[in-house]
Design a protein around this motif. Structure first.
Motif, PDB file in Angstrom:
ATOM      1  N   ASP A   1      79.430 -17.219  32.530  1.00 30.48           N
ATOM      2  CA  ASP A   1      80.684 -17.874  32.902  1.00 30.48           C
ATOM      3  C   ASP A   1      81.854 -16.935  32.682  1.00 30.48           C
ATOM      4  O   ASP A   1      81.802 -16.042  31.825  1.00 30.48           O
ATOM      5  N   PRO A   2      82.923 -17.144  33.427  1.00 24.81           N
ATOM      6  CA  PRO A   2      84.103 -16.305  33.198  1.00 24.81           C
ATOM      7  C   PRO A   2      84.630 -16.527  31.789  1.00 24.81           C
ATOM      8  O   PRO A   2      84.504 -17.633  31.237  1.00 24.81           O
ATOM      9  N   PRO A   3      85.191 -15.495  31.202  1.00 29.50           N
ATOM     10  CA  PRO A   3      85.783 -15.684  29.870  1.00 29.50           C
ATOM     11  C   PRO A   3      86.847 -16.779  29.924  1.00 29.50           C
ATOM     12  O   PRO A   3      87.620 -16.861  30.885  1.00 29.50           O
ATOM     13  N   ALA A   4      86.855 -17.613  28.890  1.00 23.77           N
ATOM     14  CA  ALA A   4      87.812 -18.719  28.883  1.00 23.77           C
ATOM     15  C   ALA A   4      89.230 -18.187  28.698  1.00 23.77           C
ATOM     16  O   ALA A   4      89.444 -17.152  28.064  1.00 23.77           O
ATOM     17  N   ASP A   5      90.151 -18.912  29.277  1.00 28.27           N
ATOM     18  CA  ASP A   5      91.560 -18.570  29.071  1.00 28.27           C
ATOM     19  C   ASP A   5      91.974 -19.172  27.734  1.00 28.27           C
ATOM     20  O   ASP A   5      92.249 -20.362  27.635  1.00 28.27           O
ATOM     21  N   VAL A   6      91.964 -18.353  26.712  1.00 32.36           N
ATOM     22  CA  VAL A   6      92.182 -18.840  25.350  1.00 32.36           C
ATOM     23  C   VAL A   6      93.630 -18.683  24.910  1.00 32.36           C
ATOM     24  O   VAL A   6      93.951 -18.824  23.742  1.00 32.36           O
ATOM     25  N   GLY A   7      94.513 -18.410  25.837  1.00 33.33           N
ATOM     26  CA  GLY A   7      95.911 -18.215  25.466  1.00 33.33           C
ATOM     27  C   GLY A   7      96.217 -16.751  25.283  1.00 33.33           C
ATOM     28  O   GLY A   7      95.332 -15.898  25.349  1.00 33.33           O
ATOM     29  N   SER A   8      97.451 -16.468  25.093  1.00 32.34           N
ATOM     30  CA  SER A   8      97.861 -15.074  25.017  1.00 32.34           C
ATOM     31  C   SER A   8      98.745 -14.850  23.805  1.00 32.34           C
ATOM     32  O   SER A   8      99.442 -15.754  23.351  1.00 32.34           O
TER      33      SER A   8
END
Lengths: 590, 667
Positions: B658-665
């Motif tokens: 799966d694509p890496p999760a968007d965990v914030g920046s």
């Protein structure tokens, strides 16, 4: 008489030349106005009249030159010393004129309808190998209500993702999220195409290109201060993923650790050994452990994931998490958590629910659609902290529909990729057209900046992989930041930056996207609004001319002239002497 | 006819004959040179032949032939040239001169041996060169196993580049006759050059292969057999299709044909007991029970029967008797049978306390065990069961106690409603009976959970614990709550206090439902019967404790994803070439044959996962596309390639992480 006149004229010229008299002249100068016409692929788009923006801009330029030439000194291109500037184009320029320079604009961009255009593309900078690439494509539809648009992603000419949308209103934006398959060697280049509708006026803005690099294997440490099922199953999910190098350290009892992997130690002095750390058994964390984890986030810029199996207690945990209100909830039966779109499903019945999260927190999972946060992240220094309140999610990992392993692989890979590299190279804008000015920002991590101190220096090379060209970067305002500009090459772009004596290196790459200039950005009229000018269309140039004549005037100046310094006086001087000699000879005189 | 005309005619006849010969020889020479060049490529051969023919055509003109004859016989002294120019009208001499020259030219021409003057020696030489070239190519071909002239690089890049051996576009025709198992009574199916095989499990596929190659091999699900040419000039082989996979036919001349095989298993019969279709409980009597069963099968049924097991006795003295109830069979067709029977309790030999468990059983005609069973139901003779209600089905194990408790509530409500109408004594007796039932339910519940019936004092003590919330395990707490509530119900019913007993009964049901819906009670790590030996705790020598290193298993690379990405890369390459294809333009680039490339991609698709129906479909679609590739225009090629690529991309996406999760920046 003639001879005498000639003779004395020559004498007068000689005398005046020797005296060199000065004359003061008073007059008004024509004010200088710089005229700039933008270029680029977006200028090929049609205007409301059907002609291209570029043609409309050229026409406006001709009219302005014709009308203003008598009163102004018109200078093509940018001139910071000009009294005023006129920009003709369709977008806010990458290099605007100085703020002090009065600037007016002629906007040739008009809304096109019916039309579908790609506004923006969000793509990760890098993904691990064998990983799908999630692309977020912003598309705007104008005047296409009821029609169906399809977005196709191609890699190496093969279609690797597709999505469709039915436009519901006359002007609408749609964000398509597509998971694309990377093909071929890295960097992976994806061509995104909004398939043109038959009624569209132009297809020139239906394409975009993005480039995604391949990251090295992700380095993760699974650290259990005591054995914990909650973190153990996360570790096991990661250990079966070939993209992730997992090291494990579990303190099963004092002085009895269980280790696995290549670097099974909490990196007190080697903070760069990992990209992310998974922490379990939180109640047994020591203050030293907490301090190391804190440094890992703030100094190294790494990511830490806390996976508790009981409510958060203890000074060490509080030192990491900070003051966040939490409550333990026991559900009658396990239920799916409400996650952000695209995250695999996990179920849990024992939850730690959090309220009053830090300001910049991002919630990944909630207890119900409008429930409290269960899994969330927040920045800590230059790193990230994740807290998972799904305490017994591991119990339901094999339930139908539950994707526990996929959830943690996706989340931890996201955390590891978010970890800050030693040298972070950022290219702006992210979609670059050939010839565009590219801003390079190389940010050296605090750890390396401290280590190198005053000897910190960067060397950068830009261009295609071969040949490479040196690039000059200058220290920026922030400590450890270096920046520079250069023009984008025609094919592909890569910038490599190294610090110290190859102490660390970073790189940034981008695909050249010749449709990039039509990306969503501030309008050209903003330039006129912020610089005391007026913004007009090509049909209302008279208003601009009036504004220019009213606000920009020439200055009265005095000039000192010395006319006798001209070498041209040699000719009348010689002519007088020659004619006088010839007349005398003609009369028989010598 | 004047003498002038006669001499002119004679000269023209002789000269025209010589010109015809010159042209014939020139054309033959061009063909021979072209044949020699064709060993490099057919196009080169044609081009060379054309150029040589053009060059030779100048030499084979009338003037050219005259010049050649003059050179062959210098004694002519240009008389032939002069005669030709006179004949062509370029010279206009006086009639007597014309007569003399023509006569002289005709005589000279007759004396010349045209076969020598326009010799075929060069033609023989070029023919020899062509023959030698083709012999050389044939030799090299035999030695290297290649069939087409010149080096044939199959595929230049991507997935297709991994096909090491060259592939010919020579025809390979495969005739397949799929013979289903005889018991299915299905007719055989014959196909020529099929893009895929579809068969019933156990079918025999007979392949008859026509190929230019000397040897042909057939690979079926990884097992390869090499075939020799038969007496009829074809290659024949039979193989049994037992599971989905592929059949790959390849000849030693490089031609190949991939056929994904989709094997449909013969499904077991579907059997259903329509009547009674539920469990029956009788308190006696001799009612008649109608049985009706229905069975269906995809190919044909062999038998349908109703089988039973009679359970008699009580306590530990049970006896089991098995038997069949003959059914009257009605066959709608070979695949759909109905069976019915009617029996009384006496016919079944059931008496009070007995139970009959029965089910329908059908079998199809396959060799081996092709039997299937319906759900089993029972008929029970039980007065107690009837007292609880009409014939009922037992609930699932997890909830039966909750339902029994629910039944007790119903009974208590009924009794409570009859409080005013029943004599006090009868009411009290009925209430005590309900109390006994409550005690039985409670005892069975506790016994099932592996516990023991503790005395009421102990439970009371634990109820204090409950109130203080000291029991961490809520599942166990709920069960204890239920048993405590049951005890309270029992007390109240014993005192004929049905009104107060009802809330307690409801509380017990609620607690039971909570307990059984909470899986963690079942998943508790420590069974309640297991006891820790607390005396040994912390008695070991901690100083000798050492850690250990856990060895991680090697995680294999994602080969499937890599193969599918290669497949996509090949499809993308093909799409690029399809888009750039112009009508009349030869296929392929750099010697790459598009048809062969598609064949390799089909092979790759099915090799990646022959078990995958999606990939088999991709392979079949690609084979179909390859068969029609030459007849398709560029737009049609792209249109047909696009959905195949999309399906392959979906399969590739499933094989990727799966694509890496968007965990914030942090920025």
């Amino acid at each position: 008489v003639i001879e005498r006149v000639l003779r004395w004229s020559a004498v007068a010229i000689a005398v005046l030349g020797a005296v060199d008299p000065a004359i003061t002249v008073v007059g008004r100068t024509r004010p200088r106005v710089s005229l700039m016409v933008q270029s680029g692929p977006s200028m090929d788009l049609p205007t409301a009249e059907g002609e291209s923006r570029d043609a409309a801009a050229r026409r406006a330029l001709v009219v302005l030159q014709r009308d203003l030439e008598s009163q102004f000194e018109l200078v093509p291109g940018s001139d910071g010393a000009a009294a005023a500037a006129i920009v003709i184009g369709d977008r806010y320029p990458e290099e605007p004129p100085p703020v002090s320079q009065p600037t007016s604009t002629v906007t040739v961009a008009t809304p096109i309808a019916p039309n579908v255009r790609i506004v923006d593309v969000e793509a990760p900078r890098a993904v691990p190998s064998d990983t799908a690439v999630r692309l977020g494509v912003q598309i705007e539809g104008a005047g296409v209500r009821g029609l169906v648009s399809t977005v196709v992603v191609r890699a190496a000419n093969a279609e690797v993702a597709r999505a469709s949308h039915t436009w519901a209103t006359d002007r609408e934006r749609w964000r398509a999220v597509l998971d694309a398959v990377p093909i071929g060697p890295a960097p992976f280049v994806f061509e995104i195409v909004a398939e043109p509708l038959p009624s569209e006026r132009t297809a020139a803005d239906n394409r975009a290109t993005v480039s995604v690099a391949e990251s090295p294997k992700l380095r993760v440490l699974a650290f259990d201060a005591r054995p914990s099922w909650a973190s153990a199953f996360v570790r096991r999910a990661l250990e079966s993923d070939p993209r992730i190098l997992v090291s494990g350290l579990s303190d099963v009892s004092p002085r009895v650790p269980v280790r696995s992997g290549d670097s099974p130690a909490l990196p007190g002095d080697r903070l760069d050994a990992f990209d992310a750390i998974i922490v379990g058994g939180l109640d047994r964390l020591s203050p030293a452990d907490a301090k190391t984890l804190g440094r890992f986030m703030t100094e190294r810029g790494g990511s830490v994931a806390l996976v508790p199996d009981a409510r958060l207690a203890g000074a060490a945990v509080r030192a990491i998490v900070g003051v966040v209100a939490s409550r333990e909830t026991l559900l009658e039966r396990a239920s799916p958590l409400a996650g952000v779109a695209g995250l695999p499903r996990i179920d849990a019945s024992e939850l730690l629910q959090f309220r009053d999260l830090p300001h910049r927190a991002t919630v990944l999972e909630r207890a119900g659609a409008a429930g409290d946060a269960v899994v969330w992240t927040t920045p800590r220094g230059s790193g990230l902290l994740l807290v998972s309140g799904a305490m017994d999610a591991w119990r339901y990992r094999a339930e139908p529909g539950v994707e526990f392993d996929r959830f943690w692989r996706s989340t931890v890979s996201g955390l590891a990729l978010a970890a800050r590299p030693a040298v972070d190279v950022e290219l702006t804008p992210p979609r670059i057209a050939a010839g565009d000015p590219v801003h390079v920002l190389a940010r050296v991590r605090g750890m390396e900046t401290d280590r190198l101190g005053d000897t910190l220096a960067v060397s950068a090379r830009a261009g295609r992989i071969d040949p490479v060209a040196p690039l000059r970067l200058w220290p920026a305002a922030a400590r450890g930041d270096f920046e520079g500009w250069f023009a984008a090459p025609p094919v592909s772009l890569r910038v490599d930056v190294t610090i110290g004596d190859n102490l660390a290196a970073g790189s940034g790459s981008a695909a050249i996207d010749n449709a990039a200039r039509d990306a969503d950005g501030p309008p050209l009229s903003l330039l006129a609004a912020t610089r005391g000018g007026v913004d007009v269309t090509p049909h209302a140039l008279a208003a601009l001319e009036r504004h220019l004549r009213a606000t920009v005037s020439g200055q009265s100046t005095k000039a000192v002239r010395r006319p006798m310094r001209s070498v041209l006086w040699v000719w009348p001087f010689a002519a007088c002497l020659s004619a006088e000699w010839w007349l005398r000879r003609r009369r028989g005189l010598r | 006819v004047s003498p002038d005309s006669r001499s002119d005619t004679r000269f023209d006849e002789l000269l025209n004959r010589a010109v015809r010969r010159a042209r014939l020889v020139g054309a033959a020479e061009a063909a021979a040179i072209g044949a020699a060049a064709a060993t490099i490529s057919v196009v080169a051969g044609l081009l060379t032949a054309l150029l040589v023919a053009l060059w030779r055509s100048r030499r084979a003109s009338r003037a050219g032939v005259v010049r050649k004859l003059e050179r062959f016989d210098p004694a002519c002294r240009n008389v032939l040239v002069t005669a030709d120019e006179i004949a062509a009208g370029r010279l206009s001499p006086p009639p007597f001169v014309r007569q003399h020259v023509q006569n002289e030219a005709a005589v000279r021409l007759e004396s010349i041996d045209v076969t020598r003057a326009l010799s075929t020696a060069a033609l023989a030489g070029w023919t020899g060169v062509a023959a030698a070239s083709w012999l050389l190519v044939a030799g090299v071909t035999t030695w290297r196993g290649s069939t087409v002239p010149g080096a044939f690089r199959l595929l230049g890049r991507g997935a297709t580049a991994r096909a090491a051996q060259p592939i010919s576009s020579h025809p390979l025709h495969v005739s397949v006759r799929v013979e289903p198992p005889t018991y299915t009574a299905q007719p055989p199916v014959s196909m020529v050059d099929p893009v895929e095989l579809t068969a019933i499990e156990g079918s025999t596929a007979r392949l008859s292969i026509e190929s230019d190659g000397a040897r042909v091999s057939v690979e079926h699900d990884g097992a390869t057999r090499t075939l020799a040419r038969g007496a009829d000039g074809r290659f024949a082989v039979s193989t049994t299709l037992t599971r989905s996979g592929y059949v790959l036919v390849s000849a030693d001349d490089g031609s190949r044909r991939m056929m994904p095989a989709t094997v449909t298993p013969d499904a077991l019969p579907t059997v259903r007991l329509a009547t009674p279709g539920r469990d029956l409980v009788y308190d006696g009597g001799n009612p008649r029970i109608e049985f009706a069963a229905r069975a269906t099968d995809d190919f044909g049924l062999e038998s349908l029967a109703l089988r039973f097991t009679r359970v008699s006795g009580s306590g530990e003295q049970f006896s089991f008797t098995e038997g069949d109830i003959p059914l009257t069979i009605t066959k709608t067709n070979a695949r759909d049978w109905h069976g019915s029977a009617s029996r009384s309790l006496a016919d079944l030999g059931l008496k009070d306390g007995d139970m009959l468990v029965y089910h329908a059983e059908a079998a199809d005609a396959r060799p081996g065990d092709g039997r299937a069973r319906s759900d089993a139901f029972f008929i029970e003779i039980s007065r107690l069961g009837v007292a609880a209600g009409d014939a009922f089905s037992l609930p699932d194990e997890e909830t039966r106690y909750a339902l029994s408790q629910q039944m007790l509530i119903v009974k208590t409500e009924r009794l409570n409603q009859r409080r005013g109408r029943l004599p006090v004594q009868d009411f009290a007796e009925a209430s005590i009976n309900l109390a006994v039932e409550q005690r039985m339910i409670r005892a069975e519940l506790v016994f099932m959970l592996g516990g023991e019936v503790e005395n009421e004092e102990t439970e009371a003590e634990q109820s204090t614990e409950l109130q203080e919330g000291r029991l961490a395990n809520r599942g166990q707490r709920d069960l204890r709550e239920a048993t405590v509530a049951m005890s309270r119900v029992e007390k109240l019913l014993t005192g004929a206090n049905t009104a107060d007993a009802l809330p307690a009964e409801h509380a017990a049901v609620n607690a039971l439902q909570r307990a059984f819906t909470r899986d963690r009670y079942i998943l508790r790590a420590l069974a309640s019967r297991s006891q820790l030996d607390w005396t040994r705790r912390l008695t070991g020598a901690a100083s000798q404790a050492i850690g250990w290193r856990r060895q991680l298993a090697d995680v294999p690379a994602n080969r499937r994803a890599a193969a599918l990405r290669s497949l996509l890369e090949g499809l993308g390459d093909l799409a690029r070439r399809a888009r750039g294809h112009q009508p009349g333009e030869a296929d392929g680039i750099d010697g790459i044959d598009d048809r062969a490339a598609i064949g390799v991609l089909a092979e790759l698709a099915v090799r990646v996962g022959s078990e995958s129906a999606v990939l088999r479909q991709v392979a079949a679609d690609l084979q179909r596309l390859a068969d029609g590739w030459d007849t398709l225009a560029a737009a049609d090629r792209t249109r047909r390639l696009t959905p195949i690529t999309a399906i392959a991309a979906l399969e590739a996406r499933r094989s990727l992480a799966d694509p890496p999760a968007d965990v914030g920046s942090v920025r």
